[in-house]
Design an enzyme around this catalytic site. Structure first.
Site, PDB file in Angstrom:
ATOM      1  N   SER A 127      18.441 -51.076 -19.263  1.00  0.00           N
ATOM      2  CA  SER A 127      16.997 -51.043 -19.034  1.00  0.00           C
ATOM      3  C   SER A 127      16.459 -49.626 -19.232  1.00  0.00           C
ATOM      4  O   SER A 127      17.160 -48.638 -18.989  1.00  0.00           O
ATOM      5  CB  SER A 127      16.736 -51.478 -17.589  1.00  0.00           C
ATOM      6  OG  SER A 127      15.430 -51.152 -17.201  1.00  0.00           O
ATOM      7  N   TYR A 152      19.095 -51.324  -7.961  1.00  0.00           N
ATOM      8  CA  TYR A 152      19.082 -52.085  -9.221  1.00  0.00           C
ATOM      9  C   TYR A 152      19.226 -51.125 -10.413  1.00  0.00           C
ATOM     10  O   TYR A 152      20.086 -51.303 -11.275  1.00  0.00           O
ATOM     11  CB  TYR A 152      17.780 -52.890  -9.345  1.00  0.00           C
ATOM     12  CG  TYR A 152      17.453 -53.274 -10.764  1.00  0.00           C
ATOM     13  CD1 TYR A 152      18.095 -54.337 -11.379  1.00  0.00           C
ATOM     14  CD2 TYR A 152      16.535 -52.538 -11.518  1.00  0.00           C
ATOM     15  CE1 TYR A 152      17.818 -54.665 -12.702  1.00  0.00           C
ATOM     16  CE2 TYR A 152      16.261 -52.849 -12.828  1.00  0.00           C
ATOM     17  CZ  TYR A 152      16.902 -53.922 -13.413  1.00  0.00           C
ATOM     18  OH  TYR A 152      16.637 -54.222 -14.733  1.00  0.00           O
ATOM     19  N   LYS A 156      22.413 -50.365 -13.372  1.00  0.00           N
ATOM     20  CA  LYS A 156      22.305 -50.299 -14.839  1.00  0.00           C
ATOM     21  C   LYS A 156      23.000 -49.036 -15.350  1.00  0.00           C
ATOM     22  O   LYS A 156      23.721 -49.064 -16.339  1.00  0.00           O
ATOM     23  CB  LYS A 156      20.838 -50.330 -15.276  1.00  0.00           C
ATOM     24  CG  LYS A 156      20.139 -51.660 -15.032  1.00  0.00           C
ATOM     25  CD  LYS A 156      20.726 -52.777 -15.878  1.00  0.00           C
ATOM     26  CE  LYS A 156      20.150 -54.139 -15.558  1.00  0.00           C
ATOM     27  NZ  LYS A 156      20.930 -55.261 -16.107  1.00  0.00           N
TER      28      LYS A 156
HETATM   29  C1  UD1 Z   1      10.310 -53.280 -13.540  1.00  0.00           C
HETATM   30  C2  UD1 Z   1      11.394 -52.316 -13.143  1.00  0.00           C
HETATM   31  C3  UD1 Z   1      12.413 -52.242 -14.245  1.00  0.00           C
HETATM   32  C4  UD1 Z   1      12.957 -53.597 -14.543  1.00  0.00           C
HETATM   33  C5  UD1 Z   1      11.812 -54.516 -14.921  1.00  0.00           C
HETATM   34  C6  UD1 Z   1      12.343 -55.908 -15.157  1.00  0.00           C
HETATM   35  C7  UD1 Z   1      10.425 -50.573 -11.727  1.00  0.00           C
HETATM   36  C8  UD1 Z   1      10.013 -49.167 -11.631  1.00  0.00           C
HETATM   37  N1  UD1 Z   1      10.852 -50.984 -12.913  1.00  0.00           N
HETATM   38  O1  UD1 Z   1       9.598 -52.703 -14.619  1.00  0.00           O
HETATM   39  O2  UD1 Z   1      13.469 -51.430 -13.843  1.00  0.00           O
HETATM   40  O3  UD1 Z   1      13.882 -53.530 -15.581  1.00  0.00           O
HETATM   41  O4  UD1 Z   1      10.854 -54.532 -13.883  1.00  0.00           O
HETATM   42  O5  UD1 Z   1      12.120 -56.765 -14.134  1.00  0.00           O
HETATM   43  O6  UD1 Z   1      10.365 -51.302 -10.777  1.00  0.00           O
HETATM   44  N2  UD1 Z   1       1.817 -54.532 -12.127  1.00  0.00           N
HETATM   45  C9  UD1 Z   1       0.587 -54.769 -11.533  1.00  0.00           C
HETATM   46  N3  UD1 Z   1       0.432 -55.879 -10.763  1.00  0.00           N
HETATM   47  C10 UD1 Z   1       1.455 -56.761 -10.546  1.00  0.00           C
HETATM   48  C11 UD1 Z   1       2.716 -56.510 -11.150  1.00  0.00           C
HETATM   49  C12 UD1 Z   1       2.865 -55.384 -11.927  1.00  0.00           C
HETATM   50  O7  UD1 Z   1      -0.359 -54.019 -11.723  1.00  0.00           O
HETATM   51  O8  UD1 Z   1       1.253 -57.755  -9.815  1.00  0.00           O
HETATM   52  C13 UD1 Z   1       1.958 -53.356 -12.995  1.00  0.00           C
HETATM   53  C14 UD1 Z   1       3.025 -52.371 -12.512  1.00  0.00           C
HETATM   54  O9  UD1 Z   1       2.468 -51.425 -11.667  1.00  0.00           O
HETATM   55  C15 UD1 Z   1       3.482 -51.780 -13.849  1.00  0.00           C
HETATM   56  C16 UD1 Z   1       3.268 -52.899 -14.872  1.00  0.00           C
HETATM   57  O10 UD1 Z   1       2.385 -53.810 -14.253  1.00  0.00           O
HETATM   58  O11 UD1 Z   1       2.675 -50.722 -14.201  1.00  0.00           O
HETATM   59  C17 UD1 Z   1       4.543 -53.614 -15.229  1.00  0.00           C
HETATM   60  O12 UD1 Z   1       5.186 -54.008 -14.030  1.00  0.00           O
HETATM   61  P1  UD1 Z   1       6.497 -54.921 -14.035  1.00  0.00           P
HETATM   62  O13 UD1 Z   1       6.268 -56.126 -14.883  1.00  0.00           O
HETATM   63  O14 UD1 Z   1       6.900 -55.140 -12.620  1.00  0.00           O
HETATM   64  O15 UD1 Z   1       7.575 -54.046 -14.795  1.00  0.00           O
HETATM   65  P2  UD1 Z   1       8.055 -52.539 -14.515  1.00  0.00           P
HETATM   66  O16 UD1 Z   1       7.690 -52.105 -13.168  1.00  0.00           O
HETATM   67  O17 UD1 Z   1       7.606 -51.706 -15.654  1.00  0.00           O
END
Ligand code: UD1
Length: 343
Positions: A127, A152, A156
């Site tokens: 990842s 987690y 990785k």
């Molecule tokens: C996360 C994990 C990453 C993992 C990936 C796969 C972290 C820092 N990273 O990535 O290690 O491999 O998930 O599951 O936790 N967001 C919102 N509202 C929501 C959900 C998400 O605004 O309800 C935003 C988050 O703040 C982020 C973006 O959407 O900026 C993507 O979030 P998400 O899909 O959870 O992925 P990551 O956090 O990038």
């Protein structure tokens, strides 16, 4: 001619199932293994329906060495792709031992059995989380890894190291590729397989699709005051089918490519950063649906921005992301509509 066979652990999962489909489309056979702890057996039926093949599936936990050994005895394969792992960042902070045990033990069993039985090629699903908060963007494979922010993420990094060290000690018997995924989204264009989040989705796109479907009232955008053009976080969203094809490219590279190194690492992303707000707007436009959202506080552990430099995968694996963001967002909505029974 006999089709070369690949073992896919976590084959009933989101990325594993799409990879099985792409392997078969590319002329491989696949044996799928999954303990169904975070997936459903119906996914296997989806893979069989898309491919038109009776793809073998074994329900087993890769932490159970004897069960895995039986699979190694029963099936002939020369390569393995390892997806079987727990993947919820928040849960890993609450239950670190579950993550260390599950993610490390299953991979160690796999690597040992590959070595002991003379099987050579291993693809590990890593990842972009290994980069932490990068100092420079985009990140290349030379960007240093940063200390993990969660158990987690740490698993990785440790699994990458296990693979590297086992290969170095294996005297040429093993080869490996770690693929560092950015943010996988979307579903198969057939809408027969896709992401199946359990409970409240933690990842952005399933939350968006469930909000559009009326399952959730309102999406919280975590943070509107980041140092980005619109204040929301930026990520590199990669279509799950494109990501699946990167695994096929990795297997092809290891089994037939020129200039193969014993252990290689590749970023798998589009090279394009998209903000949370941009993703919501694009989703609404492409699918002509409304997504209610509000700007909420930042989520602990989130980084402001990350996207990939995918040039190395293009150069050495001949792989590139092909699907447009619009196609991917349409596939995600088609899948959600099928799950929710929306016409
Ligand atoms: C996360 C994990 C990453 C993992 C990936 C796969 C972290 C820092 N990273 O990535 O290690 O491999 O998930 O599951 O936790 N967001 C919102 N509202 C929501 C959900 C998400 O605004 O309800 C935003 C988050 O703040 C982020 C973006 O959407 O900026 C993507 O979030 P998400 O899909 O959870 O992925 P990551 O956090 O990038």
């Amino acid at each position: 001619m006999k089709r070369p066979c690949v073992l896919v652990t976590g084959g009933a999962g989101y990325i594993g199932s799409h990879t099985a489909v792409e392997l078969i489309a590319a002329g491989f056979d696949a044996v799928l293994v999954d303990d169904l702890s975070n997936s459903e057996v119906a996914v296997i039926e989806g893979v069989r329906a898309i491919t038109g093949r009776d793809v073998p599936f074994v329900e087993a936990d890769c932490c159970d060495r004897e069960a895995l050994e039986r699979i190694f005895t029963r099936y002939e394969f020369g390569s393995a792709i390892h997806f079987a792992a727990s993947k919820a960042v928040g849960e890993s902070l609450r239950e670190p031992m579950k993550y260390y045990r599950n993610n490390l033990l299953s991979f160690m069993n796999l690597v040992e059995l590959m070595h002991e039985t003379g099987r050579r090629n291993i693809v590990f699903s890593s990842s972009c989380t290994v980069y932490g908060e990068p100092r420079r963007l985009p990140v290349t494979e030379r960007t240093p890894r940063r200390p993990a922010a969660s158990p987690y993420g740490n698993t990785k990094q440790i699994c990458e190291d296990i693979l590297r060290d086992a290969i170095a000690a294996g005297g040429g018997a093993l080869r490996g590729i770690a693929l560092r995924y950015f943010n996988p989204i979307g579903a198969h264009p057939s809408a027969l397989i896709g992401e199946l989040p359990r409970g409240v989705p933690q990842n952005l796109l399933p939350y968006i699709t469930q909000t559009a479907a009326g399952i959730r009232d309102c999406l919280s955008v975590y943070g509107g005051d980041y140092p980005t053009p619109d204040g929301s976080c930026i990520r590199d969203y990669i279509d799950v089918g494109d990501l699946a094809r990167a695994h096929v490219a990795a297997i092809r590279h290891m089994t037939g490519g020129a200039d193969v190194r014993p252990y290689e690492v590749y970023n798998i992303g589009t090279g394009r950063g998209v903000s949370v707000l941009e993703l919501i707007r694009r989703f609404e436009q492409v699918n002509r649906v409304k997504v209610d959202y509000k700007i909420a506080g930042r989520r602990a552990g989130d980084i402001p921005a990350i996207w990939a430099d995918p040039a190395l995968a293009a150069e050495r694996l001949d792989w590139r992301a092909e699907r447009t963001l619009d196609q991917t967002l349409a596939s995600a909505w088609a899948w959600q509509k099928r799950l929710s029974g929306i016409e």
